[in-house]
Enzyme design. Structure first.
Site, PDB file in Angstrom:
ATOM      1  N   LYS A 149       0.205  -1.039  -0.186  1.00 47.09           N
ATOM      2  CA  LYS A 149       0.420  -0.078   0.034  1.00 47.09           C
ATOM      3  C   LYS A 149       0.728   1.320  -0.008  1.00 47.09           C
ATOM      4  CE  LYS A 149      -0.799  -1.335   4.794  1.00 47.09           C
ATOM      5  NZ  LYS A 149      -0.208  -2.825   4.540  1.00 47.09           N
ATOM      6  N   LYS A 197     -14.304 -11.976   9.294  1.00 48.63           N
ATOM      7  CA  LYS A 197     -15.734 -10.923   9.057  1.00 48.63           C
ATOM      8  C   LYS A 197     -16.316 -11.930   7.557  1.00 48.63           C
ATOM      9  CE  LYS A 197     -16.515  -7.724   5.803  1.00 48.63           C
ATOM     10  NZ  LYS A 197     -16.829  -6.489   5.202  1.00 48.63           N
ATOM     11  N   LYS A 211     -18.623 -10.892   0.498  1.00 51.74           N
ATOM     12  CA  LYS A 211     -18.398 -10.437   0.093  1.00 51.74           C
ATOM     13  C   LYS A 211     -17.429 -11.144  -1.337  1.00 51.74           C
ATOM     14  CE  LYS A 211     -21.549  -6.848  -1.022  1.00 51.74           C
ATOM     15  NZ  LYS A 211     -20.663  -5.450  -0.871  1.00 51.74           N
TER      16      LYS A 211
HETATM   17  N1  AQP Z   1     -20.029 -10.304   7.962  1.00 46.88           N
HETATM   18  C1  AQP Z   1     -20.883  -9.386   8.340  1.00 46.88           C
HETATM   19  N2  AQP Z   1     -21.556  -8.252   9.647  1.00 46.88           N
HETATM   20  C2  AQP Z   1     -22.075  -7.094   9.005  1.00 46.88           C
HETATM   21  N3  AQP Z   1     -22.661  -6.857   8.699  1.00 46.88           N
HETATM   22  C3  AQP Z   1     -21.332  -6.569   7.229  1.00 46.88           C
HETATM   23  N4  AQP Z   1     -21.973  -6.040   6.283  1.00 46.88           N
HETATM   24  C4  AQP Z   1     -20.497  -6.136   5.805  1.00 46.88           C
HETATM   25  N5  AQP Z   1     -20.765  -7.384   6.228  1.00 46.88           N
HETATM   26  C5  AQP Z   1     -20.658  -7.694   6.670  1.00 46.88           C
HETATM   27  C6  AQP Z   1     -22.455  -4.646   6.519  1.00 46.88           C
HETATM   28  O1  AQP Z   1     -23.309  -4.957   4.919  1.00 46.88           O
HETATM   29  C7  AQP Z   1     -23.189  -3.310   4.340  1.00 46.88           C
HETATM   30  C8  AQP Z   1     -22.952  -3.673   2.883  1.00 46.88           C
HETATM   31  O2  AQP Z   1     -21.364  -3.836   2.909  1.00 46.88           O
HETATM   32  P1  AQP Z   1     -20.861  -3.352   1.445  1.00 46.88           P
HETATM   33  O3  AQP Z   1     -21.712  -3.733   0.735  1.00 46.88           O
HETATM   34  O4  AQP Z   1     -20.437  -1.935   1.623  1.00 46.88           O
HETATM   35  O5  AQP Z   1     -19.769  -3.180   1.863  1.00 46.88           O
HETATM   36  P2  AQP Z   1     -18.703  -4.132   2.859  1.00 46.88           P
HETATM   37  O6  AQP Z   1     -18.623  -3.344   4.015  1.00 46.88           O
HETATM   38  O7  AQP Z   1     -17.173  -4.131   2.392  1.00 46.88           O
HETATM   39  O8  AQP Z   1     -19.410  -5.764   3.011  1.00 46.88           O
HETATM   40  P3  AQP Z   1     -18.526  -7.116   2.429  1.00 46.88           P
HETATM   41  O9  AQP Z   1     -19.495  -7.926   2.307  1.00 46.88           O
HETATM   42  O10 AQP Z   1     -17.337  -7.027   3.304  1.00 46.88           O
HETATM   43  O11 AQP Z   1     -18.304  -6.749   1.119  1.00 46.88           O
HETATM   44  P4  AQP Z   1     -16.748  -6.038   0.046  1.00 46.88           P
HETATM   45  O12 AQP Z   1     -16.373  -8.118  -0.055  1.00 46.88           O
HETATM   46  O13 AQP Z   1     -17.301  -6.004  -1.140  1.00 46.88           O
HETATM   47  O14 AQP Z   1     -16.052  -5.267   0.281  1.00 46.88           O
HETATM   48  C9  AQP Z   1     -22.226  -2.938   4.872  1.00 46.88           C
HETATM   49  O15 AQP Z   1     -23.553  -1.561   6.428  1.00 46.88           O
HETATM   50  C10 AQP Z   1     -21.394  -3.562   6.217  1.00 46.88           C
HETATM   51  O16 AQP Z   1     -20.630  -3.148   7.456  1.00 46.88           O
END
Ligand code: AQP
Length: 336
Positions: free
Chosen positions: A121, A202, A205
């Site tokens: 980074k 965590k 996705k």
């Molecule tokens: N594991 C989790 N538990 C509770 N809340 C979660 N969120 C994500 N993962 C969990 C919440 O879902 C909302 C949408 O998430 P996002 O699409 O904005 O991206 P994120 O937070 O980065 O979620 P992901 O699933 O981990 O996506 P990627 O893998 O693409 O980075 C948010 O409010 C998040 O907090």
């Protein structure tokens, strides 16, 4: 008086049980009591990591359907696509000048993504995309455009909302009381659902190991829960440090049923791990079965199309008000 609420999900991959229990399932509560809720699909954010155009399209439509299947009433909130409201990109271009590279580089999610992708980074020749680095800038623009009082998010996004608060302070200190100060709110239970195969990580996705996807066949969901990692002990007890797997399953159960962790714990006193997992699987599958039925119906009827079209118009009205005010504040001339 009601609150202004803003929240979004980025269509980077198939949504997980973490997205569902962390945010989706409880969103409808923010559309009650005279609140003004703006709920969007953060499709511009999804471009910050490599994604196939067709995948992005499918994920985007899916999330629109998921929002509706989770019980959001489009008459009680504004549901829209980020890219259909140009004010997001315009405000992004302005507020980026009030945020610092040092601040962005310290974001945990950014550091995690760099680690996952094996990219340095800090190196000057790093191949980190500007978009993923500057992600919290656009997210700040998303939030302030709607004068949001509260931003319901899972725990992982709280730091980004904090950075938005820093921006608001800085901007208002310079120009007066222009931007509304937002606050992140997390669900009491389910704010951080962990991976079933590694409950110290965590459920995410873009890192599908140990994920339950909202479109998974229910037999697959059951199998994933039954084979979730636990520990050598035998007591069903909430102890994230020593029993991360069991604690995660208790959280999943409690969030699915809408009860507290303590009440969930009481239900499973004396249970063997296998029976406990079966009860968790029953609860999750019952909830997902109804949810998936609604999702399929909404997808087939294309009910989401009109919702998103109307949503873009309504969202633009609000967003353009703030954008015009900011442009005027910083000295940009608007010729009408
Ligand atoms: N594991 C989790 N538990 C509770 N809340 C979660 N969120 C994500 N993962 C969990 C919440 O879902 C909302 C949408 O998430 P996002 O699409 O904005 O991206 P994120 O937070 O980065 O979620 P992901 O699933 O981990 O996506 P990627 O893998 O693409 O980075 C948010 O409010 C998040 O907090």
């Amino acid at each position: 008086m009601g609150l202004k609420v803003l929240t979004g999900i980025k269509p980077t991959g198939q949504l997980t049980l973490g997205n569902y229990l962390g945010v989706l399932k409880n969103l409808h509560q923010y559309t009650e009591d005279g609140n003004e809720a703006y709920i969007f699909i953060a499709d511009l954010h999804a471009l910050t990591l490599p994604i196939e155009p067709e995948t992005l399209r499918t994920n985007t439509i899916d999330i629109a359907c998921f929002y509706l299947a989770a019980g959001l009433d489009p008459n009680k909130c504004t549901l829209f696509l980020q890219s259909s409201v140009p004010a997001h990109a315009e405000l992004n271009a302005i507020v980026q000048n009030y945020m610092y590279m040092g601040e962005l580089g310290r974001m945990t999610q950014f550091k995690d993504i760099c680690t996952k992708m094996g990219i340095a980074k800090d190196a000057k020749d790093s191949h980190v995309g500007l978009g993923i680095f500057a992600y919290p800038v656009l997210m700040s623009a998303d939030i302030v455009l709607y004068d949001a009082d509260i931003v319901p998010v899972g725990q992982d996004q709280t730091q980004h909302v904090e950075l938005c608060r820093t921006l608001v302070n800085r901007f208002n200190h310079r120009y007066g009381d222009v931007l509304k100060m937002p606050k992140a709110v997390n669900n009491k239970v389910g704010a951080k659902i962990m991976s079933l195969s590694d409950p110290t990580k965590k459920m995410s996705k873009s890192d599908p190991k140990g994920d339950i996807f909202l479109k998974d066949d229910l037999a697959v969901v059951r199998k994933k829960i039954m084979s979730a990692v636990t520990d050598m002990g035998s007591e069903v007890k909430f102890d994230p440090e020593n029993k991360p797997g069991i604690s995660n399953l208790l959280t999943i159960y409690a969030a699915t049923k809408g009860i507290s962790i303590e009440d969930a714990e009481k239900e499973f006193v004396g249970y063997r791990y296998g029976d406990f997992k079966k009860a968790v699987a029953d609860a999750v599958c019952a909830d997902l079965e109804a949810f998936q039925q609604r999702y399929r119906h909404i997808l087939e009827t294309k009910e989401y199309e009109k919702v998103l079209k109307d949503g873009a118009i309504k969202a633009s009205e609000q967003a353009n008000k703030v954008l015009d005010q900011v442009k005027n504040t910083v000295g940009l001339v608007t010729i009408k």
